[in-house]
Each structure stands twice: as C-alpha cells, then as structure tokens.
Design an enzyme around this catalytic site. Sequence first.
Site, short mmCIF file in Angstrom:
data_model
loop_
_atom_site.label_atom_id
_atom_site.label_comp_id
_atom_site.label_asym_id
_atom_site.label_seq_id
_atom_site.Cartn_x
_atom_site.Cartn_y
_atom_site.Cartn_z
N TYR A 49 0.81 -1.23 0.00
CA TYR A 49 0.00 0.00 0.00
C TYR A 49 0.84 1.27 0.00
O TYR A 49 2.05 1.22 0.09
CB TYR A 49 -1.06 -0.02 1.09
N GLU A 50 0.14 2.37 -0.16
CA GLU A 50 0.78 3.70 -0.27
C GLU A 50 1.79 3.71 -1.42
O GLU A 50 2.86 4.29 -1.33
CB GLU A 50 1.46 4.05 1.07
N GLY A 51 1.40 3.07 -2.54
CA GLY A 51 2.28 2.92 -3.68
C GLY A 51 3.10 1.66 -3.53
O GLY A 51 3.92 1.55 -2.63
N GLN A 66 7.35 2.62 -6.40
CA GLN A 66 8.43 3.42 -5.80
C GLN A 66 9.68 3.38 -6.68
O GLN A 66 10.35 4.39 -6.87
CB GLN A 66 8.79 2.90 -4.39
#
Lengths: 395, 255
Positions: free
Chosen positions: A362-364, A369
């Site tokens: 999650y969160e990318g 990244q």
Amino acid sequence: MDLYLTEEQEMMRRMVRDFAREEIAPLVESMEETDEFPLALIRKMGEYGLMGIPTPEEWGGTEADFLSYIIAIHEISKVSPAVGVILSVHTSLGINPILYFGNFEQKKKYLPRLAGGHYIGAFALTEPNAGSDAAKLRTTAVKQGDNYILNGSKIFITNAGAADIFITFAITDKDKGTKGISAFIVEKDTPGFSIGKAEKKMGLHGSSTCELIFENAEVPVDNLLGEEGMGFTIAMANLDVGRIGIAAQALGIAEGALEHAIAYSKERKQFGKPISAQQAIGFKLADMATQTEAARLLVYRAATLRNEGLNCSMEASMAKRFSTDNAMKVTTEAIQVFGGYGYSREYPVERYFRDAKVTQIYEGTNQIQRLVISKYLLVDKKNSRELKCNGLQTI
Amino acid sequence: MNIIVCLKQTFDTEEKIVIENGAISEDGVEFIINPYDEYAVEEAIKLRDEVGGEVTLVTVGPDRAETALRTALAMGADRAVIVNDEELFGDQFTTAKVLATVLKDREYDLIIAGNMAVDNGSGQIGPRLAEELNIPQVTTITKIDVDGNKVTCERDVEGDLEIIETTLPVLVTAQQGLNEPRYPSLPGIMKAKKKPMERLDASDLNLDPAAVQSPTVVEEIYLPAKKDAGKILSGDLADQVKELVQLLHNEAKVV
C-alpha cells in the site's frame, strides 16, 4: 547524518513510547483476536494531541513539526503496526487534504474534530480496477442542484469501518483524463453512501479496511474539495508525506520484531547455551540490526528534508521501498530465530511478519516506488531538490 | 493556592547500575522524573485545577535535570526553578538547606515532595525541608483534600491507614497510590518551552556553600554481592528434615 532530536522531539518520543507501552500494548492481543477497531484508544490518543500532530493549533492540532509526527508513527508501530497505520492514514490522508485544499468553512467544520480525534478520517481513491493506475477511476460525480450525485465503489479503504469522513475521488468530466477527477469530503451518514464488507486481512487486525458503495450518494456541493478537476492534484500532493509515514511504520515493525528476536535468543537454550551464543544466530541478528539501521537513516533523512520544506519525493520513495522490504526480511528472520515457536500465534513475531507484508503494497507498491526513483535519475539531480512538481503527474 | 513541588531527576528504574572508578556511571543512561515526584506533580496539577493558583517546580541538579522539569511543565505545571551549582550538590542535609533557601522568601501554601527518590532512597528531603521552614508535615500520603485552610490527608503507615487533619501551609510527601500520573500531552510539550525556568546558583541565593556542605562522606560504592544458587536437598524426607535443621544451625546460623 546523525539523528539528533531537539529536546521537544525527544520528549515526544518518550511520551509516545511510554503511551504505546502502557496504553496500546495491553490491547494488541484482543485487537488481533477480534479485529475490532480500537475506538476508545483513538479517542484517548486524541486527548493527548496524537491525532493531529502536525496540524496547526488554530485548527485544534498540536502544531508539532513533521519529524515529531514521524517519530510518533515509528514508536507506535513498534508496539502496534495497526494503530500506526490508523494514525498515518488519518493524518496524512484524512486531515492533510482538507488542511491544504479545503476552504475556510470546510476547515472550520472538520479540522478541529479530526485533530482532536473526535472524527476519524479516511481516503477513498482505490477502486477494483484503479490501484497503481489511480487515474482509471470509474466512480462518477454529477452535479445536480445543491448536490453532487456519486455512483461507484471503492475497495481496500483503511479506517473505513470507523471513519466519519472520507476524502473521496470521483470523475466529474470523463473527457479530461486526470484533470477530470474531483475530490469530495463525504460524511459517513450521507444518503446513498454505505460501508460495504470488511476485508478479512492477513495482518493489521483492528485497522478496519472495507469496501465503500455509492448509490446515488448525495454529497453537498459545499463538500467539493478545491475546485472541480483538482482531484488528481489533491491525491498526489500528499504522497511523500504518506510514504514517509508508511516507511516509519515499517521501521517500527522491523525494530519491534528485532527486539523480540534478541530477547528470545538470550532466553532460549539449545546445546547447553543460549542460542544467541551460536554464531549462526548472532550473525543473523547483526545483519537484521544493520539493515534496520540503514532503513532508519533513510526514513529520518526523508523526514528531515520534508521537515525543512524541501522536495523529498525521491528520498520518500527510497525510504518507503527500502524500509518496507527490510521489514519483510527482518520479520522473516525473526521467525527463524524463534524456530517452531515463531510459527505459533503464542509469540508475537508471526504477527509482525503478517503486518509487514502489506507495507510493500500500500501507499504505492514498491514497484511504483522504483518507477519514481528511476524517473528521478533521469532529471538533473542538481535541480531536483528545487523541483516543485513531484514527478508523478504522468504515473 | 501556591503549590511547590520538589522534584528530582533520577535513573530510569529499568536501567542497569554500572560502577566505574568508584562512581555510578551515567553513560547512555536514561533519566526520568523520580516516580514518587511524578505523583507529587500530578496531585499539584489536580489541586491547582480544582482551586486555582500556580504550581512551581523546584529542583537541585545539573543541566540534564532541566529535561525532567520540562516534562513536568508539559504535564501542566506553571513554572520551574533549578539550582544548578556543583558547589551546592550534596547529601540530604545540603539539598534540604538549599531548597529551604529557595523557598523562604517565596509564597507557598502547600509543598508536595516525593516520599523518597528511587536512587538514594533516603526519604529525608521532605521531612528536613519542613523542619527548615518550620511548617507541619505529613509523609507518605495516599489522599489529600484541601478545603479552605483545612487539609485532610490519608497516610499510608506500613499498610495501615492514618487520617490526619492539619492546616496550610503544610508539606506532604507522595506515596504510591496517591494518583495515576498523566502523560505529558503533545500540545503540553509544545507549550512547555515557553514556560518560565529560573536558573539559580549560590550567589543568586546569597548562600555560602561552605555553610551547607555535606556532613556525609561516601567511602565506597559497591554492588550487592551476587547471590549463590539455592541448595536443593534430596533423599528420604526424614533425612532431609534433619539435614535442613543442621544447615540452618551450622551454615546459615539462623536458628
């Protein structure tokens, strides 16, 4: 770079550490068993100013710096990564969009309640067919009189079961691509809006993750965040902050698992001596600690840049990628140190292992990244620090 | 009501004591507010919030002790005084004299100290200070009510309970069970920096260090001897009893 904290940051670190040890640790087991959202705890955290750490005082927050906020996520996640993510999502993705893009009335109405922990915030972007490719939303919003009528569904929404407001993204003009996405503040009691099934997750038990359903949901036009078409900008604006938060959560997971592994290795005796006296285990612990120290430096480096208002997109992605991969490795090794007991729910390391996995997603995702980092390698490094754009508009 | 809290910064109770060159090493040690003094701070803040007034913290200690004061300010105390002068650091006699000098020209109604400090554990500062100031004292309290000038305390007497009535000004010392100290809130931590901190030395106090010098001399500091593992007797029960009696007589010499 060394990590010298100011006296205030150090006091906050101690306060959060003590709070986590005395107030959160006793709840961990029941959260794990029941998967219930720790609402009373969150209210208490609100009383102590933990639910709006970087939020300005005029909006009911603590108005501490960004680093203090990261310290809090880090310390809490050592004890409970689930509470760590509740705090991170609430602050980075619930409060910040209103703080940065809300009008005066919206700030006045929502920020003091959110920063005081009376309201819990959530962020509704992800859809069944729009994950990493966030621009492919299908939820629509059509203006009708004083309302926008929202239709569609969202999935994997953190804090959903307990949240009072949802920063929700929907298409207001399908011909404009990302510029046709708008953001709304959706209250939980909005007619036509409902919380769908709760995900039965591998880890992070107690952090409520649900589906959201919009069936002709009537959202007042006053709840449009920013202007029509600004949704994608709003969604991307807080990525760095959110990523450093999750990097700090993963750091806490790694440190928590490492502490347990060290303690256990000194107690567990095989072949007449503690297993920590076996080089195979001692070296394993040495590697776990070294990698975790490297993660710590990356996380605090990114947080320090952000603290000084400098562009930190690449460093945030590096920290997120490295720290979360490290959490996965360290928790895997921690189970190995515990041997058969590590595989049992009687001991805490399998919980850290299950909690660690999602931080790579999650969160990318960590693949996203790497995409961000590689894009930064293609711009002039010398100028990248001053870049106002975060290099993500096209991803 | 003006409330004074006497506070000491001590080793974290979880720290391992290491002796180096005849002194306790402070290397890498975490310091905290003495836990009994934390009860004193909490009670002072609660009383202030009930009846109004101010809470002033007083400590005698080095620079690092300011962190303990800041933490108590973050909990909600109003101001702090630190006497930071190596010439005034000494035993309970010295510290009580120094504290008395700090307080003698200040207005106070109630002084709260910890029952004892967890490091040296003398439990003398509170009683000595009350004597220096010539005010009544109630030690090891687990409850306090202030009604106008009247003070009612419950006092822990080795597990028994004493109820004591007295009047202001009075000095009390806090025992475990008095309250549950709050955490410093994050906004409290932010505000603590702006609260007044007075820093004093011997000349500010008009105090001749020689006049308050410690009469105590520390000759040696050592850790308790390592305890040997216990002896487990075996064999026939009657023989074991005989052996035990023998050992108690001859080896342990307790009967």
